[in-house]
Motif scaffolding. Structure first.
Motif, PDB file in Angstrom:
ATOM      1  N   ALA A 241      67.422  38.785  28.918  1.00 60.89           N
ATOM      2  CA  ALA A 241      67.283  39.769  30.000  1.00 60.89           C
ATOM      3  C   ALA A 241      66.101  39.385  30.873  1.00 60.89           C
ATOM      4  CB  ALA A 241      67.068  41.164  29.422  1.00 60.89           C
ATOM      5  N   THR A 242      66.290  39.460  32.180  1.00 61.13           N
ATOM      6  CA  THR A 242      65.171  39.275  33.107  1.00 61.13           C
ATOM      7  C   THR A 242      65.054  40.510  33.986  1.00 61.13           C
ATOM      8  OG1 THR A 242      66.527  38.112  34.758  1.00 61.13           O
ATOM      9  CG2 THR A 242      65.362  36.761  33.131  1.00 61.13           C
ATOM     10  N   PHE A 243      63.816  40.854  34.319  1.00 60.02           N
ATOM     11  CA  PHE A 243      63.506  42.033  35.121  1.00 60.02           C
ATOM     12  C   PHE A 243      62.571  41.592  36.243  1.00 60.02           C
ATOM     13  CE2 PHE A 243      64.008  42.890  30.672  1.00 60.02           C
ATOM     14  CZ  PHE A 243      64.749  44.056  30.563  1.00 60.02           C
ATOM     15  N   VAL A 244      62.998  41.730  37.475  1.00 54.91           N
ATOM     16  CA  VAL A 244      62.185  41.335  38.627  1.00 54.91           C
ATOM     17  C   VAL A 244      61.904  42.587  39.462  1.00 54.91           C
ATOM     18  CG1 VAL A 244      61.936  39.736  40.539  1.00 54.91           C
ATOM     19  CG2 VAL A 244      63.443  39.149  38.639  1.00 54.91           C
ATOM     20  N   SER A 245      60.613  42.896  39.646  1.00 56.43           N
ATOM     21  CA  SER A 245      60.240  44.136  40.318  1.00 56.43           C
ATOM     22  C   SER A 245      59.431  43.889  41.581  1.00 56.43           C
ATOM     23  CB  SER A 245      59.420  45.029  39.378  1.00 56.43           C
ATOM     24  OG  SER A 245      60.179  45.430  38.253  1.00 56.43           O
ATOM     25  N   PHE A 246      59.615  44.804  42.542  1.00 59.99           N
ATOM     26  CA  PHE A 246      58.940  44.750  43.832  1.00 59.99           C
ATOM     27  C   PHE A 246      58.595  46.174  44.240  1.00 59.99           C
ATOM     28  CE2 PHE A 246      59.423  45.093  48.511  1.00 59.99           C
ATOM     29  CZ  PHE A 246      58.435  44.199  48.911  1.00 59.99           C
ATOM     30  N   ASN A 247      57.395  46.362  44.786  1.00 62.52           N
ATOM     31  CA  ASN A 247      56.971  47.684  45.236  1.00 62.52           C
ATOM     32  C   ASN A 247      56.608  47.617  46.712  1.00 62.52           C
ATOM     33  OD1 ASN A 247      54.783  49.813  45.847  1.00 62.52           O
ATOM     34  ND2 ASN A 247      55.611  50.517  43.894  1.00 62.52           N
ATOM     35  N   LEU A 248      57.245  48.470  47.513  1.00 62.90           N
ATOM     36  CA  LEU A 248      57.041  48.426  48.961  1.00 62.90           C
ATOM     37  C   LEU A 248      55.598  48.706  49.349  1.00 62.90           C
ATOM     38  CD1 LEU A 248      60.257  50.312  50.064  1.00 62.90           C
ATOM     39  CD2 LEU A 248      59.744  47.913  50.500  1.00 62.90           C
ATOM     40  N   ALA A 249      54.965  49.673  48.674  1.00 67.43           N
ATOM     41  CA  ALA A 249      53.587  50.014  49.027  1.00 67.43           C
ATOM     42  C   ALA A 249      52.624  48.885  48.699  1.00 67.43           C
ATOM     43  CB  ALA A 249      53.167  51.297  48.309  1.00 67.43           C
ATOM     44  N   ALA A 250      52.996  48.032  47.751  1.00 65.54           N
ATOM     45  CA  ALA A 250      52.119  46.924  47.357  1.00 65.54           C
ATOM     46  C   ALA A 250      51.990  45.883  48.458  1.00 65.54           C
ATOM     47  CB  ALA A 250      52.635  46.274  46.079  1.00 65.54           C
ATOM     48  N   THR A 251      52.843  45.956  49.486  1.00 70.27           N
ATOM     49  CA  THR A 251      52.753  45.019  50.604  1.00 70.27           C
ATOM     50  C   THR A 251      51.739  45.483  51.648  1.00 70.27           C
ATOM     51  OG1 THR A 251      54.494  46.086  51.928  1.00 70.27           O
ATOM     52  CG2 THR A 251      55.190  44.461  50.279  1.00 70.27           C
ATOM     53  N   SER A 252      51.259  46.705  51.520  1.00 69.38           N
ATOM     54  CA  SER A 252      50.321  47.242  52.507  1.00 69.38           C
ATOM     55  C   SER A 252      48.888  46.869  52.138  1.00 69.38           C
ATOM     56  CB  SER A 252      50.443  48.767  52.586  1.00 69.38           C
ATOM     57  OG  SER A 252      49.949  49.357  51.396  1.00 69.38           O
TER      58      SER A 252
END
Length: 274
Positions: A241-252
């Protein structure tokens, strides 16, 4: 924009947040996992311990073991669509040794799994007690409006990919990802669909679950801005299993202080695979 499958998942979170703005007018092993992964992928035949038998899940069994809505509190779970799938032949990596890691990061199928599923998990926006409609934001002092806007976009999206292998396919694939990461901590470049993404650094993170698991913070760089992604790779018997996460606020500029590894999602998926 990021040239990754998570970019597409993040877009779904972005749409959800924009909708909110428009309508809300009101038994694990230690993460080092050195025994299983290194043994499976080292090729050392002298004095090596016997390889443990693994269970290969059929397509029906893997589908049953995949996450569904309600499995992870605070997350909307759905089957991934065609736009979330990335083909290996459409990905170019400037360093060959970084390819296994890049493929795990993009959710690319590796090797010859007998079955495969993908799910998206999109977190719920945090409630701040302040209005988040465009009218509310316009009337707020600049600092408050910025905080409210950041909170609305503090949404983490995760792409979960499951692959079931025969024999030692899962341990060997995870070993390959681990070894690739160790060789590529200083970064590499991915080209996909004409887009170029620079990975500036890989930082290993502690994570537990399954028979072996490992995680990383993947720092992407674009126009001088560093953007963090999270990647967890976990093996339970013959399933990877692979889990790839992204957070929109982390780009600010303010970032997202709570953006860490998707531990709740990893725990729920590991439990369903047990």
């Amino acid at each position: 924009m990021r040239a990754t499958a998570v970019r597409r998942t993040a877009l779904a979170a972005s749409v959800a947040s924009l909708t909110l703005l428009a309508t809300a007018c009101g038994g694990s092993s230690d993460s080092d996992g050195k025994g299983g992964a290194n043994g499976a992928g080292s090729g050392d035949k002298g004095g090596a311990a016997p390889k443990a038998a693994v269970k290969t899940l059929t397509a029906a069994e893997l589908e049953k073991a995949s996450l569904v809505q309600g499995d992870v509190k605070g997350n909307k779970i759905a089957k991934a669509g065609p736009d979330d799938e990335v083909k290996a032949d459409g990905v170019k990596v400037d360093k060959k040794e970084c390819e296994p890691f890049a493929h795990a990061y993009l959710g690319v199928k590796q090797g010859e799994p007998v079955a495969r599923t993908q799910r998206t998990a999109v977190g719920e926006p945090k409630k701040t007690g302040k209005g988040t409609s465009l009218e509310d934001l316009a009337e707020m002092p600049e600092g408050d409006a910025e905080d409210a806007f950041s909170a609305a976009f503090d949404v983490t999206s995760t792409l979960v990919s499951l692959s079931s292998y025969e024999g030692q396919g899962a341990p060997e694939t995870l070993a390959g990802v681990r070894e690739s990461a160790a060789k590529c901590t200083g970064g590499f470049t991915i080209v996909m669909d004409g887009d170029t993404q620079k990975i500036a650094a890989l930082t290993e993170e502690k994570v537990t679950g399954g028979d072996e698991a490992i995680g990383w913070t993947v720092t992407s760089e674009s126009d001088g801005r560093k953007i963090p992604f999270k990647l967890v790779a976990l093996r339970r018997s013959g399933t990877l299993a692979t889990f790839v996460s992204f957070n929109l606020a982390a780009t600010s500029d303010k970032g997202a202080a709570g953006f860490g590894l998707p531990t709740a999602i990893v725990a729920a998926q590991s439990q369903k695979l047990s």
